[in-house]
Design an enzyme around this catalytic site. Structure first.
Site, PDB file in Angstrom:
ATOM      1  N   ASP A   1     -18.969 -32.405  -2.097  1.00 12.13           N
ATOM      2  CA  ASP A   1     -17.523 -31.965  -1.480  1.00 12.13           C
ATOM      3  C   ASP A   1     -16.774 -31.917  -2.642  1.00 12.13           C
ATOM      4  O   ASP A   1     -16.573 -32.323  -3.929  1.00 12.13           O
ATOM      5  CB  ASP A   1     -17.038 -33.481  -0.766  1.00 12.13           C
ATOM      6  CG  ASP A   1     -15.674 -33.237  -0.189  1.00 12.13           C
ATOM      7  OD1 ASP A   1     -15.662 -32.366   0.410  1.00 12.13           O
ATOM      8  OD2 ASP A   1     -14.937 -34.156  -0.375  1.00 12.13           O
TER       9      ASP A   1
ATOM     10  N   ASP B   1     -12.383 -31.648  -2.351  1.00 17.80           N
ATOM     11  CA  ASP B   1     -11.379 -32.422  -2.396  1.00 17.80           C
ATOM     12  C   ASP B   1     -11.571 -33.803  -2.321  1.00 17.80           C
ATOM     13  O   ASP B   1     -11.976 -34.375  -1.540  1.00 17.80           O
ATOM     14  CB  ASP B   1     -10.393 -32.084  -1.157  1.00 17.80           C
ATOM     15  CG  ASP B   1     -10.263 -30.604  -0.962  1.00 17.80           C
ATOM     16  OD1 ASP B   1      -9.823 -29.993  -1.979  1.00 17.80           O
ATOM     17  OD2 ASP B   1     -10.211 -29.903   0.395  1.00 17.80           O
TER      18      ASP B   1
HETATM   19  C1  BG6 Z   1     -11.365 -30.686   3.356  1.00 13.28           C
HETATM   20  C2  BG6 Z   1     -10.287 -31.442   3.146  1.00 13.28           C
HETATM   21  O1  BG6 Z   1     -11.927 -30.728   2.029  1.00 13.28           O
HETATM   22  O2  BG6 Z   1     -10.725 -29.269   3.479  1.00 13.28           O
HETATM   23  C3  BG6 Z   1      -9.326 -31.629   4.545  1.00 13.28           C
HETATM   24  O3  BG6 Z   1     -10.836 -32.860   3.139  1.00 13.28           O
HETATM   25  C4  BG6 Z   1      -8.949 -30.220   4.796  1.00 13.28           C
HETATM   26  O4  BG6 Z   1      -8.306 -32.597   4.429  1.00 13.28           O
HETATM   27  C5  BG6 Z   1      -9.984 -29.212   4.849  1.00 13.28           C
HETATM   28  O5  BG6 Z   1      -8.135 -30.392   6.028  1.00 13.28           O
HETATM   29  C6  BG6 Z   1      -9.718 -27.675   5.217  1.00 13.28           C
HETATM   30  O6  BG6 Z   1      -8.877 -27.445   3.908  1.00 13.28           O
HETATM   31  P1  BG6 Z   1      -8.148 -26.166   3.840  1.00 13.28           P
HETATM   32  O7  BG6 Z   1      -7.719 -26.081   2.295  1.00 13.28           O
HETATM   33  O8  BG6 Z   1      -8.957 -25.021   4.251  1.00 13.28           O
HETATM   34  O9  BG6 Z   1      -6.648 -26.109   4.720  1.00 13.28           O
HETATM   35 MG    MG Z   2     -13.181 -34.742   0.329  1.00 17.01          MG
END
Ligand code: BG6
Ligand code: MG
Length: 211
Positions: free
Chosen positions: A9, A11
């Protein structure tokens, strides 16, 4: 060696962009007078932008139209990207960088499995845009975690079966997605004690003790 590949993963695992998601959602929620805190923020880990917004709006006192929701998601993403723009290679910790290089040196195939549509931008900011053999992200999936699609696509990119890959996750939704796809999972951060995971990491570098 049990695993041939690792799917990370992004984030909250590779970098601390989970904090920027929190700050950007917090600003939106505060403008709309909707209660939001770090505990509620944990429910957003791993789920898509629009699904995250829906979870935030559960605490709103009024209903919003689809157009308003799209505008809110855009507002959040613009604020989030302003924070991402300030990132550089310095935002990849030595621990994560050294661990990733050590895993690659051991011959493991490494991929990203993230729900985020900002994945390519983040990887470029932290200098990892050419590092992974596969990048499966929010741009190539129709179901976000806890659906296993993002990890199944990552395994395909590595030409490996789910049982040959280890998923590394900080989100309960991600641990659930790994289990649903037939992957072993190493959980860390918010999801560290999730009993559906086979491994529980205190630190990212603990991965070297598993492999
Ligand atoms: C995930 C995060 O990696 O990505 C979520 O943990 C987030 O919190 C999701 O909503 C979507 O991210 P993005 O950058 O497309 O808004
Ligand atoms: Mg994450």
């Amino acid at each position: 060696m049990k695993y041939k590949g690792i799917i990370f993963d992004l984030d909250g695992v590779i970098c601390s962009t989970d904090e920027y998601h929190y700050l950007a959602w917090q600003a939106l929620a505060s403008r709309l007078d909707i209660p939001f805190d770090r505990e509620r923020n944990n429910l957003l880990r791993g789920v898509s932008r629009m699904e995250s917004l829906e979870i935030i709006l559960e605490k709103a006192e009024r209903a919003y139209t689809q157009d308003e929701k799209l505008a809110f998601a855009q507002e959040k993403n613009e604020r989030y990207r302003e924070l991402l723009k300030q990132m550089s290679e310095k935002d990849l910790t030595d621990e994560v960088r050294n661990t990733l290089h050590a895993l690659k040196a051991k011959g493991l195939q490494l991929a990203i499995g993230s729900s985020s549509k900002n994945t390519p931008f983040i990887l470029e900011r932290i200098g990892l845009d050419k590092f992974f053999m596969g990048v499966s992200d929010g741009n190539c999936i129709t179901h976000s975690k806890p659906h296993p699609e993002v990890f199944l696509k990552a395994a395909d990119m590595l030409k490996l079966k789910p049982e040959e890959c280890l998923v590394v996750e900080d989100a309960h939704a991600g641990v659930e997605a790994a289990a649903a796809g037939g992957f072993d999972c190493a959980a860390m951060g918010d999801a560290r004690d999730d009993q559906r995971a086979q491994w529980h990491l205190k630190r990212f570098s603990d991965l070297l003790g598993i492999i």
